[in-house]
Design a protein around this motif. Structure first.
Motif, PDB file in Angstrom:
ATOM      1  N   PHE A  61      21.695  -6.958  38.003  1.00  0.00           N
ATOM      2  CA  PHE A  61      22.317  -5.622  38.055  1.00  0.00           C
ATOM      3  C   PHE A  61      23.322  -5.499  36.904  1.00  0.00           C
ATOM      4  O   PHE A  61      23.924  -4.454  36.717  1.00  0.00           O
ATOM      5  N   GLY A 116      34.555  -9.726  39.218  1.00  0.00           N
ATOM      6  CA  GLY A 116      33.300  -9.068  39.562  1.00  0.00           C
ATOM      7  C   GLY A 116      33.492  -8.408  40.909  1.00  0.00           C
ATOM      8  O   GLY A 116      34.615  -8.404  41.446  1.00  0.00           O
ATOM      9  N   SER A 117      32.419  -7.887  41.474  1.00  0.00           N
ATOM     10  CA  SER A 117      32.547  -7.296  42.812  1.00  0.00           C
ATOM     11  C   SER A 117      32.934  -8.354  43.836  1.00  0.00           C
ATOM     12  O   SER A 117      33.591  -8.046  44.820  1.00  0.00           O
ATOM     13  N   SER A 118      32.502  -9.588  43.623  1.00  0.00           N
ATOM     14  CA  SER A 118      32.800 -10.609  44.632  1.00  0.00           C
ATOM     15  C   SER A 118      34.301 -10.721  44.854  1.00  0.00           C
ATOM     16  O   SER A 118      34.777 -10.696  45.996  1.00  0.00           O
ATOM     17  N   CYS A 157      35.538  -7.501  46.488  1.00  0.00           N
ATOM     18  CA  CYS A 157      35.206  -7.443  47.926  1.00  0.00           C
ATOM     19  C   CYS A 157      36.170  -8.335  48.707  1.00  0.00           C
ATOM     20  O   CYS A 157      36.668  -7.958  49.776  1.00  0.00           O
ATOM     21  N   GLN A 215      25.444  -8.676  50.855  1.00  0.00           N
ATOM     22  CA  GLN A 215      25.350  -9.572  49.696  1.00  0.00           C
ATOM     23  C   GLN A 215      26.090 -10.854  50.069  1.00  0.00           C
ATOM     24  O   GLN A 215      27.031 -10.826  50.894  1.00  0.00           O
ATOM     25  N   VAL A 245      28.415 -12.518  49.009  1.00  0.00           N
ATOM     26  CA  VAL A 245      29.883 -12.587  48.936  1.00  0.00           C
ATOM     27  C   VAL A 245      30.510 -12.423  50.315  1.00  0.00           C
ATOM     28  O   VAL A 245      31.543 -13.039  50.613  1.00  0.00           O
ATOM     29  N   ILE A 260      27.347  -0.404  52.653  1.00  0.00           N
ATOM     30  CA  ILE A 260      27.052  -0.713  51.244  1.00  0.00           C
ATOM     31  C   ILE A 260      26.456   0.515  50.558  1.00  0.00           C
ATOM     32  O   ILE A 260      25.556   1.163  51.095  1.00  0.00           O
ATOM     33  N   GLY A 317      24.328   1.006  47.555  1.00  0.00           N
ATOM     34  CA  GLY A 317      23.526   0.235  46.598  1.00  0.00           C
ATOM     35  C   GLY A 317      23.233  -1.147  47.159  1.00  0.00           C
ATOM     36  O   GLY A 317      23.716  -2.150  46.637  1.00  0.00           O
ATOM     37  N   THR A 360      21.854  -4.554  47.767  1.00  0.00           N
ATOM     38  CA  THR A 360      21.269  -5.507  46.826  1.00  0.00           C
ATOM     39  C   THR A 360      19.778  -5.727  47.088  1.00  0.00           C
ATOM     40  O   THR A 360      18.980  -5.814  46.168  1.00  0.00           O
ATOM     41  N   ASP A 414      31.441  -1.426  50.146  1.00  0.00           N
ATOM     42  CA  ASP A 414      30.977  -2.289  49.062  1.00  0.00           C
ATOM     43  C   ASP A 414      30.066  -1.430  48.184  1.00  0.00           C
ATOM     44  O   ASP A 414      28.891  -1.251  48.480  1.00  0.00           O
ATOM     45  N   ALA A 467      29.252  -1.963  44.997  1.00  0.00           N
ATOM     46  CA  ALA A 467      29.039  -2.773  43.791  1.00  0.00           C
ATOM     47  C   ALA A 467      28.203  -2.017  42.763  1.00  0.00           C
ATOM     48  O   ALA A 467      28.549  -1.958  41.579  1.00  0.00           O
ATOM     49  N   SER A 507      31.492  -3.032  40.818  1.00  0.00           N
ATOM     50  CA  SER A 507      31.389  -3.924  39.660  1.00  0.00           C
ATOM     51  C   SER A 507      31.472  -3.084  38.389  1.00  0.00           C
ATOM     52  O   SER A 507      30.571  -2.283  38.137  1.00  0.00           O
ATOM     53  N   HIS A 558      30.968  -4.365  35.726  1.00  0.00           N
ATOM     54  CA  HIS A 558      29.904  -4.951  34.890  1.00  0.00           C
ATOM     55  C   HIS A 558      28.486  -4.611  35.378  1.00  0.00           C
ATOM     56  O   HIS A 558      27.522  -5.150  34.854  1.00  0.00           O
ATOM     57  N   LYS A 559      28.390  -3.726  36.388  1.00  0.00           N
ATOM     58  CA  LYS A 559      27.044  -3.248  36.750  1.00  0.00           C
ATOM     59  C   LYS A 559      26.920  -1.847  36.145  1.00  0.00           C
ATOM     60  O   LYS A 559      26.907  -1.719  34.926  1.00  0.00           O
TER      61      LYS A 559
HETATM   62  C1  PLP Z   1      26.272  -5.013  47.297  1.00  0.00           C
HETATM   63  C2  PLP Z   1      26.840  -6.096  46.438  1.00  0.00           C
HETATM   64  N1  PLP Z   1      28.065  -6.603  46.729  1.00  0.00           N
HETATM   65  C3  PLP Z   1      28.626  -7.573  45.991  1.00  0.00           C
HETATM   66  C4  PLP Z   1      27.967  -8.109  44.904  1.00  0.00           C
HETATM   67  C5  PLP Z   1      28.619  -9.182  44.097  1.00  0.00           C
HETATM   68  O1  PLP Z   1      28.881  -8.664  42.834  1.00  0.00           O
HETATM   69  P1  PLP Z   1      29.342  -9.500  41.568  1.00  0.00           P
HETATM   70  O2  PLP Z   1      28.103 -10.147  41.048  1.00  0.00           O
HETATM   71  O3  PLP Z   1      29.876  -8.447  40.657  1.00  0.00           O
HETATM   72  O4  PLP Z   1      30.370 -10.479  41.991  1.00  0.00           O
HETATM   73  C6  PLP Z   1      26.689  -7.633  44.562  1.00  0.00           C
HETATM   74  C7  PLP Z   1      25.944  -8.202  43.432  1.00  0.00           C
HETATM   75  O5  PLP Z   1      24.793  -7.974  43.215  1.00  0.00           O
HETATM   76  C8  PLP Z   1      26.128  -6.585  45.337  1.00  0.00           C
HETATM   77  O6  PLP Z   1      24.918  -6.074  45.046  1.00  0.00           O
END
Ligand code: PLP
Length: 474
Positions: free
Chosen positions: A60, A121-123, A126, A160, A162, A205, A207, A209, A240, A242, A270, A272-273
């Motif tokens: 992503f 990142g999203s992790s 989150c 996801q 995380v 969520i 989007g 994953t 979330d 992301a 994110s 970066h997405k």
């Molecule tokens: C719904 C969701 N949450 C969290 C994450 C974690 O994101 P990151 O890779 O930016 O840490 C992702 C990554 O694909 C995601 O799709």
């Protein structure tokens, strides 16, 4: 190694050097030195056979930025974000990015600086959203004189990883609501049925994953409002987002999923997405400063001033902030909308073309994000001699990374394939990919015998009582 070899000197060609005959260091730091151009070549070549990032349709994460963005980010490669005293303008820029994102998500906060934080990142984003929800819940329980040792969090089985990490690391019970082929996203009523006084938050969520779909956050908020009123609980929502956090505001601005909803108190995404910045950048924003617990802000005085910071990491690259701020200026709302719409159009085109192939079935009728999954048509599958894992391997030979995987708990029998379309994937590239898929299928159809992956799959399916005949043509 080579007996006839002279000692290397500065005139020795990289590929004439002795180091090119040595195995790469894998356990210990080498004793001696290596000329920089040789060290560069060795490291570069190690990654040479990898998939080209832009052909990696599994990720992503951004694989294309324009030249100016790349230049800005490269020029800031030596800047550590945490050194706010030395680089105060980077901290200001970060605050501006948080403001822009908070407003993009319709924050009601009137303060000049909105409540938010930067993540790798999203992790990380989150985790910060989750920790804030947990601390707020704990404080309320303490104030009421109630036990606060059994927190739980509710979300769908399409979480996801995380969130699994978050729950493990902070010892929070994870309560998951299964999705099914009929009910493909989080069911609000089932989510509420999993809640109780110990629920720190519900995490829908935007989007997903695994599927590319969005949970119905507006419906969840409405049902949760009635539930909170009835029970007297104050269970909030952390979204979330992301991927969806940078899609919905541009492609579906009227959909209510963000701070316009009563119980949405924090959102993560994110950068970066679909924020269109190279990795690692995440953002989390709270609806108001009061939802960001004081205990999450740590101050240090040894950087030349008293710096207060919210985050799990300390040092982190600043370049991504420059990239994000550049994108906001360069693209503006209209530019982001165009880029996201192009990704959506290319994804929709791929989705339609894949849907036309007899051997495949799309998981959803309509795309809500520029990504989608499909699986093998059930009738075709009964007679096929190949699997989607074979297709993944064949596409990899042309450089594409299109992952095949099984869906999560409850749907673990369903093998799907996913394409994530990002900035940098044109219609022409989509046609190349679709051509490679069609060619691969045509070759599979000529197979006399099932592939090893097919045999393995059938063995496990036969154990469940399924029957196969190998005669079907796509
Ligand atoms: C719904 C969701 N949450 C969290 C994450 C974690 O994101 P990151 O890779 O930016 O840490 C992702 C990554 O694909 C995601 O799709």
């Amino acid at each position: 190694m080579n007996q006839q070899k002279q000692h290397d000197d500065a005139l020795t060609d990289i590929f004439g050097s002795e180091q090119m005959l040595d195995p790469a260091p894998a356990q210990f730091i080498p004793k001696g030195k290596t000329r920089p151009e040789i060290a560069y070549q060795l490291v570069k070549d190690e990654t040479y056979p990898q998939t080209q990032p832009r052909l990696n349709l599994a990720t992503f994460v951004t694989t294309y930025m324009d030249e100016y963005a790349t230049r800005l980010m490269n020029e800031a490669i030596d800047v550590n974000y945490i050194d706010e005293t030395e680089y105060p303008r980077v901290a200001v820029m970060c605050g501006r990015c948080i403001n822009i994102i908070a407003n993009m998500w319709n924050t009601p906060e009137q303060n000049e600086w909105k409540a938010g934080a930067l993540g790798i990142g999203s992790s990380e984003a989150c985790m910060l959203g989750g920790v804030a929800a947990w601390l707020r819940w704990r404080k309320r329980r303490q104030a009421e004189g109630k036990p606060f040792d059994k927190p739980n969090l509710v979300m769908s089985t399409t979480f996801q990883v995380v969130w699994e990490k978050f729950c493990q690391l902070w010892q929070i019970e994870m309560r998951t609501v299964p999705v099914t082929l009929e009910h493909t996203t989080l069911d609000p009523e089932e989510a509420l049925a999993a809640c109780d006084e110990n629920t720190i938050c519900i995490v829908p969520i935007a989007g997903v994953t695994w599927t590319g779909l969005n949970d119905d956050i507006e419906a969840l908020d409405k049902a949760l409002d009635a539930y909170n009123q009835k029970t007297g609980y104050e269970i909030p929502i952390h979204v979330d987002a992301a991927s969806g956090g940078f899609i919905l505001p541009f492609l579906n601005p009227d959909e209510k999923w963000d701070f316009r909803l009563k119980w949405v108190l924090s959102i993560s995404t994110s950068g970066h997405k679909y924020g269109l910045v190279y990795p690692g950048l995440g953002w989390v924003v709270w609806k108001d400063k009061k939802y960001l617990p004081d205990e999450m802000a740590f101050s240090v005085n040894y950087l030349g001033a008293n710096i207060t910071q919210v985050g799990l990491n300390f040092s982190r690259p600043a370049a991504q902030i420059l990239g994000q701020y550049y994108n906001f200026i360069r693209l503006g709302y209209e530019g982001y909308r165009e880029v996201q719409q192009n990704s959506m159009d290319v994804a929709t085109y791929c989705h339609d073309e894949i849907g036309k192939m007899n051997c495949f079935r799309n998981y959803a009728d309509k795309l809500v994000n520029p990504l989608f999954i499909w699986y093998m048509d059930e009738e075709y599958d009964k007679q096929s001699k190949w699997t989607l894992y074979d297709l993944q391997a064949t596409l990899q030979q042309s450089g594409w990374m299109v992952p095949a995987y099984t869906l999560p708990k409850n749907l673990e029998d369903v093998i799907v394939m996913r394409i994530v379309v990002r900035q940098g994937m044109s219609r022409d590239m989509a046609d190349m990919l679709l051509g490679d898929i069609r060619n691969a299928v045509a070759e599979f159809e000529k197979l006399e015998y099932p592939t090893p992956s097919r045999l393995k799959y059938e063995k496990s399916e036969r154990q469940k009582g399924r029957v196969y005949t190998h005669t079907h043509q796509c």
